[in-house]
Scaffold this active site. Sequence first.
Site, short mmCIF file in Angstrom:
data_model
loop_
_atom_site.label_atom_id
_atom_site.label_comp_id
_atom_site.label_asym_id
_atom_site.label_seq_id
_atom_site.Cartn_x
_atom_site.Cartn_y
_atom_site.Cartn_z
N GLN A 5 58.46 26.35 86.94
CA GLN A 5 59.47 26.44 87.99
C GLN A 5 59.27 25.40 89.09
O GLN A 5 60.19 25.14 89.87
CB GLN A 5 59.47 27.85 88.58
N HIS B 22 66.50 20.89 76.85
CA HIS B 22 66.97 19.55 76.48
C HIS B 22 68.01 19.65 75.36
O HIS B 22 68.97 18.90 75.32
CB HIS B 22 65.79 18.65 76.05
N ASP C 86 62.63 19.55 84.46
CA ASP C 86 62.00 18.24 84.24
C ASP C 86 61.33 17.70 85.50
O ASP C 86 60.26 17.09 85.43
CB ASP C 86 63.05 17.20 83.80
N ARG D 26 49.13 32.36 94.40
CA ARG D 26 49.21 32.68 92.97
C ARG D 26 50.06 31.63 92.28
O ARG D 26 51.22 31.40 92.67
CB ARG D 26 49.83 34.08 92.79
N HIS E 149 52.86 32.18 82.24
CA HIS E 149 54.08 32.51 82.97
C HIS E 149 55.26 31.90 82.18
O HIS E 149 55.97 31.04 82.67
CB HIS E 149 54.02 32.00 84.41
N ASN F 43 52.36 37.10 82.82
CA ASN F 43 53.33 37.52 83.83
C ASN F 43 54.53 38.20 83.18
O ASN F 43 55.17 37.64 82.28
CB ASN F 43 53.84 36.28 84.59
N GLU F 44 54.84 39.40 83.63
CA GLU F 44 56.06 40.11 83.24
C GLU F 44 56.35 40.06 81.74
O GLU F 44 57.39 39.51 81.32
CB GLU F 44 57.27 39.57 84.01
N ASN G 14 55.28 43.40 89.86
CA ASN G 14 56.39 42.62 90.40
C ASN G 14 57.58 43.55 90.57
O ASN G 14 57.94 44.28 89.64
CB ASN G 14 56.81 41.50 89.45
N TYR H 150 61.66 43.83 92.44
CA TYR H 150 62.73 43.17 93.18
C TYR H 150 63.87 44.09 93.60
O TYR H 150 64.42 43.95 94.67
CB TYR H 150 63.33 42.02 92.34
N GLU I 34 54.53 39.93 92.98
CA GLU I 34 55.80 39.28 93.34
C GLU I 34 56.74 40.28 93.98
O GLU I 34 56.83 41.44 93.55
CB GLU I 34 56.54 38.73 92.10
C1 NOJ Z 1 59.96 37.22 88.18
C2 NOJ Z 1 59.40 36.00 87.52
O1 NOJ Z 1 58.03 36.16 87.35
C3 NOJ Z 1 59.69 34.72 88.29
O2 NOJ Z 1 59.39 33.66 87.45
C4 NOJ Z 1 61.14 34.70 88.73
O3 NOJ Z 1 61.49 33.51 89.33
C5 NOJ Z 1 61.37 35.87 89.67
N1 NOJ Z 1 61.16 37.08 88.92
C6 NOJ Z 1 62.77 35.93 90.27
O4 NOJ Z 1 63.72 36.11 89.29
#
Ligand code: NOJ
Length: 519
Positions: free
Chosen positions: A54, A74, A87, A112, A157, A201-202, A345, A347, A416
Amino acid sequence: MRSSCKVAQSGAVLATLSLLCLAHEASVLDDSSGWSNYSFPDDFIFGVSTAAYQIEGAWNEDGKGESMWDTYLHEHPDFTADRLNGDVATDSYHRYMDDIQIVKDLGVKYYRLSISWPRLLPNGTDNNVNNAGAKYYRTLFEELIKVNITPVVTLFHWDMPTALMDLGGWSNPLMVDYFVDYARVAFKLYGDIINFWTTVNEPHQHCYNGYGSTIFVPAINSSGVAEYLCSHYILLGHAKAYRLYDTEFRPYQKGKIGITLDAFWGEPKDANKQEDRDAVETYLQMHFGLYAHPIFSMEGDYPPFVRERLDTYSEYEGFARSRLPTFTEEEVKALLGSSDFFGLNHYTTYLMSPSTMEPGWKVPSLEHDTRVKLEQHPKWPKPGADWLTVYPPGFRKLLNWVTNKYGRNVPIIVTENGMCDHGQIDDYERVSYYNKYLYQLLLAIHTDGCKVEGYFAWTLMDDFEWTDGYTAKFGLYSVDFNSPNKTRTPKLSAKNYRGIVKSRRINFDSFKSPISTYL
Ligand code: NOJ
């Protein structure tokens, strides 16, 4: 609040107390003022998170191999909302000193970040270590440590090396050992200075969206089958990497290592309906317990409810064996307790109710296996992405759920939490989001007794947000993607977070929106 609401749902004075609960929940969404009555413990870990694909860019520089995201985007430029890819991203491969500076400016002591597997091992395998990649991470970690910032390093990740994805990625049992080989290289290279690791991760988002559908790369879309294969082998990869660290490296490197799981919270669509309350539990078991139970429960293995459901449905559907693979006794043991902390994590929250079929569900699929319909509350703010509505109390309820089910043995570290908007510097909504979610965390610690020891904001700066490309902005810092330096500018939320980290309390008045209609 939580306990009285619970009683209200099942007791006789239901109507009155439900109204009180609703009134209370509404007030939690309202703007608060002044300083929070609780503070974060002195040893509470404050950090900020990023991930390699990212932010790094430099997708083909200095011997890096391709990750499946490089290759797929790509070949399929239309996959992302803005037809863009990682990229260049925030160019952190070249601008890591700028990143370190802004992490430092936030005042957090933990950062992290993740290693790109193909930057270290271009073909994914340990016979070929890319020296330039190895040196990049070494320098990055050393520079962080020089300024007293502890790197928290994630091994996976989501950026699977293409060479290994070509072999089936996590649907191939051999990936477990390839992952362990990679982990060994990382522990050997960096374990002398890194003492805080997360393996994966996740796995839920990765497997469900990437293997069971087309939402994420690798977009395999083998619903009802591949997401369970992916879950199974990613869990085993995690457990084996944990055991490797525990036996061979921990004795002298003395670090800690765990996994990061993700969960939405669920509110019953109608709190008066038992079936809606059951739907929440079903959803959590199928989407979260599937990963948490093998590691954090007392008895291990998949949750019995999930095991039984998948076995029954698979048989009914005519499969010769369950679509959910089975762990051997030895694997159950390796998984059990294989995390020094519960990386979480979170949200957003959805309203949940039972349903046997919805438009868009495939048979078989995780959705159809779960049989729970997710809807968004029309009144909860939705500042920037379709999937993310703001409901701070859901965070506290999730922390309680995790604590009650699994969290008595290990501390919870929120790896997160954050929200996206359209990129404004005066991001009052994000200020409010962090204030309110962090306040719920304080309540979980001080009122409910949850053992939450750390919190990482997602994310340091606006970055490549997977399928949303650069359209969804999650950063505490804004990035000028058109400038040669990819200039990073603090948003109000960065200043606010800095204030929280410094004072260990929340000042709800620090950056109050001049317009009262914000979150
Ligand atoms: C969790 C993910 O680990 C992360 O890569 C992502 O950007 C965020 N959620 C937000 O969507």
